[in-house]
Scaffold this motif. Structure first.
Motif, PDB file in Angstrom:
ATOM      1  N   LEU A  43      30.431  14.514-129.074  1.00 60.84           N
ATOM      2  CA  LEU A  43      31.161  15.752-129.353  1.00 60.84           C
ATOM      3  C   LEU A  43      32.319  15.943-128.381  1.00 60.84           C
ATOM      4  O   LEU A  43      33.398  16.430-128.757  1.00 60.84           O
ATOM      5  CB  LEU A  43      30.207  16.942-129.286  1.00 60.84           C
ATOM      6  N   ARG A  67      21.574  13.228-137.069  1.00 60.34           N
ATOM      7  CA  ARG A  67      22.206  14.415-136.477  1.00 60.34           C
ATOM      8  C   ARG A  67      23.718  14.250-136.351  1.00 60.34           C
ATOM      9  O   ARG A  67      24.492  15.182-136.586  1.00 60.34           O
ATOM     10  CB  ARG A  67      21.586  14.701-135.107  1.00 60.34           C
ATOM     11  N   ASN A  71      26.724  16.563-138.425  1.00 59.83           N
ATOM     12  CA  ASN A  71      27.635  17.451-137.696  1.00 59.83           C
ATOM     13  C   ASN A  71      29.065  17.181-138.163  1.00 59.83           C
ATOM     14  O   ASN A  71      29.552  16.055-138.096  1.00 59.83           O
ATOM     15  CB  ASN A  71      27.512  17.199-136.193  1.00 59.83           C
ATOM     16  N   GLN A  75      30.679  13.490-137.980  1.00 62.06           N
ATOM     17  CA  GLN A  75      30.212  12.779-139.166  1.00 62.06           C
ATOM     18  C   GLN A  75      31.136  11.638-139.577  1.00 62.06           C
ATOM     19  O   GLN A  75      30.738  10.724-140.309  1.00 62.06           O
ATOM     20  CB  GLN A  75      30.047  13.767-140.322  1.00 62.06           C
TER      21      GLN A  75
END
Length: 663
Positions: A43, A67, A71, A75
């Motif tokens: 992130l 996960r 996101n 992604q």
């Protein structure tokens, strides 16, 4: 170029860093030691691609992939899952379901690693560019409605090119361990990936990208199978998944699994067919080895099942024959007849031992011996086996080759190989036995553990064997001899004995070039002294003690009674385990030794002796049995207990009885 590597193994991260420094110096590697931290770094850093190990504590690679792909901020980052199982399709399917874009298998190949990363980066940049272009187009549509048709046409063309490139990249990445192929059914154009050609032993430019390339290398017997599978798939009846044989560069045939998927137009006509090619030759060999193992296990069960009764019968025959030999005049014709009975019994006993050795259930008596001395000991006997028209040569390593082996079983291996060599040299020839030392740090030699091995090399210059026979030579009941001249068990017994010694045997033979057998036995590494065969007294000592004999077979019981009584012992007889306990209780002060069969009705020998030890802990016992070792152990046989296996000669029994009594 940013690359994020997530792996809980610090050494793996260091190795990856070193590889990228050499092969991709432009890459900026970001590392993380856990899935949770890796998601956070993804992130923050927005890497171009992520290398993600599957096996990690707390959260594995599959969950982390799920996960990241769930996101919106991460992604679009391509994820390459790193697995330790190269040929695990279920793991790849699960990874794809979680959203993984590609796979790498440990140990990581640097070329594959670089190719995967570059492909993923190209895909991401293409996707980023596409998203940016879409955003621009949406802004332009709002501002310049008049240019909508023109921009829409440009966008459609760009999307088509990008989709085609993305599909090709995706197929290439997912099939890195397989050969990829693509066939335009309408135009006839065909594409075979470099890996497809490599699996057959060719470089990329050595095979043309034509449909005929495939069919020209297809085994003639598989032509109909391939055509039927193709037609069935194109008609929409079944999936295209078939095993076929293709000729490689050397002219041999390898077995491949061919998978494919067709594309149909709006009218239902097939227009394209794409798929992958996987080499499954090794898997087929493993399946054949499994079937061979199952055959041997079945025959082993049969051999073990008859061993007990057969050994009891041999004990009686051998016992009475030996007693006749002791009682008859040494120069009479009758004693020679008794000797022939005893010799035939010994041969039958050896056959039983061979069958049990083949099934790996024969109790072994391993000793530390010099391999060269074993060969020298059996050399004279081998001369009689092969006959006068065959010359026996030995080339023994002058240095000692200590091995832990059962001498009788290794001698039987050499005798069986000599008999086979004799049959292969009908007009005479040379039979050679050599010994040597083999040291290997890999598994390449015979798929066994690395280490030091003593080697026996047995060769002949006979007629040899074709490959299809040498592959089956160790199968039980397989023989090329005519009816009545071979049981098909000789080489199977050899194989079983070598396996029981934790060794390996290989065969190399060609028609007209003779045959070479190589037997690898683990070299003894301990400091125990070499076994020296003790001198055996000619006549067993007499005794006066009372012996409690427990045997459920009346023939064996009567024989043992006669042998012991003749040599001065007082004998008390029992027919089962319960009678043993009762008779010992009644005569415990008089009994010096219990001679007891292990497997008996009402109570087995182990249970009976456990009760006797409660009455008299110092009681001495000598167990006998004709059952296989695994059967005995399943009845609770303890280590260190005295045991003598049937068939047993009277003199051998008397010496063992005397030995246990005098302790």
């Amino acid at each position: 170029m940013k690359i994020l590597a997530i792996d809980d193994n610090h050494d793996n991260l260091l190795t990856l860093k070193a590889l990228l420094k050499i092969f991709m110096p432009e890459a900026n590697l970001i590392t993380s030691a856990s899935a949770q931290d890796g998601i956070r770094r993804a992130l923050l850093e927005a890497p171009d691609t992520i290398l993600l190990d599957i096996q990690m504590p707390v959260m594995d690679g599959y969950e982390a992939t799920r996960r990241l792909k769930g996101n919106p901020s991460t992604q679009h980052i391509p994820i390459i899952l790193v697995t330790a199982h190269r040929t695990d399709p279920s793991g790849k399917v699960r990874g794809l379901e979680c959203g993984a874009d590609a796979f790498l298998s440990k140990p990581i190949d640097e070329a594959e690693l670089v190719a995967q990363i570059r492909a993923m980066v190209r895909i991401k940049r293409s996707e980023d560019a596409l998203r940016q272009e879409r955003d621009s187009l949406e802004a332009l549509v709002q501002k310049r409605t008049s240019e909508l048709l023109l921009m829409n046409q440009v966008l459609t063309e760009n999307l088509a090119r990008l989709a085609e490139n993305e599909a090709r990249y995706t197929r290439a990445v997912r099939g890195t361990t397989d050969g990829l192929w693509d066939w335009n059914v309408v135009t006839g154009e065909c594409y075979f990936s470099p890996r497809w050609k490599e699996l057959l032993g060719f470089a990329d430019d050595e095979l043309e990208n034509r449909v005929d390339t495939f069919y020209s290398r297809l085994h003639p017997d598989d032509m109909a199978v391939a055509q039927e599978a193709l037609e069935s798939h194109l008609s929409g009846k079944t999936s295209l998944d078939v095993e076929l044989r293709l000729r490689n560069r050397e002219g041999g045939y390898l077995r491949f699994r061919v998978r494919g998927q067709a594309e149909w137009d709006s009218l239902g006509a097939a227009v394209r067919l794409s798929g992958a090619l996987s080499d499954v030759t090794e898997r087929q060999l493993m399946e054949e080895q499994l079937r061979q193992s199952q055959k041997m296990e079945a025959v082993g069960q049969l051999a073990g099942g008859v061993a007990h009764d057969f050994n009891n019968i041999l004990t009686v025959i051998a016992g009475y024959a030996n007693m006749l030999m002791m009682d008859l005049p040494a120069l009479g014709n009758e004693v020679r007849l008794a000797e022939q009975i005893a010799i035939a019994t010994e041969r039958a006993a050896e056959l039983t031992k061979g069958l049990l050795a083949f099934s790996r259930k024969q109790p072994m008596a391993p000793q530390k011996l010099d391999l060269g001395e074993i060969v020298q000991r059996v050399e004279t006997f081998l001369t009689r086996v092969i006959g006068e028209d065959i010359q026996l040569k030995t080339h023994l390593l002058p240095d000692s080759l200590p091995v832990w082996v059962d001498m009788g079983q290794i001698e039987q291996v050499l005798i069986n190989l000599a008999a086979n060599a004799r049959d292969a040299m009908e007009n005479g020839g040379t039979f050679t036995i050599a010994t040597g030392l083999f040291e290997d740090d890999s598994l390449s030699a015979f798929c066994g553990p690395a280490g030091s091995y003593a080697v026996i090399i047995v060769s002949d210059n006979g007629k040899g064997m074709p490959a299809e026979i040498s592959k089956r030579i160790f199968e039980p009941f397989f023989t090329t001899k005519e009816v009545g001249k071979g049981t098909g068990l000789g080489m199977a017994i050899v194989y079983g004995i070598v396996q029981q010694h934790r060794g390996y045997i290989t065969v190399d033979s060609k028609p007209g070039d003779g045959t070479v057998f190589s037997i690898y036995l683990p070299l003894a590494a301990d400091c125990a002294e070499m076994y020296q065969e003790p001198a055996v007294d000619q006549e067993p000592e007499m005794g006066t003690e009372t012996i409690l004999v427990a045997e459920d077979d009346p023939s064996v019981r009567n024989l043992v009674d006669m042998v012991l009584t003749k040599h001065g012992y007082q004998v008390i007889l029992a027919e089962n385990g319960q009678e043993v306990v009762e008779r010992f209780t009644a005569h415990s002060s008089d009994i010096g030794l219990i001679l007891m069969d292990i497997i008996m009705p009402r109570k087995n020998g182990i249970e009976a002796f456990a009760e006797i030890k409660k009455l008299q802990p110092e009681a001495k016992v000598l167990f006998t049995s004709g059952y296989t070792s695994d059967f005995i152990q399943s009845r609770g046989m303890e280590d260190g207990v005295e045991l003598i296996m049937k068939p047993v000669q009277p003199a051998q029994l008397l010496r063992k009885v005397r030995e246990v009594l005098e302790r």
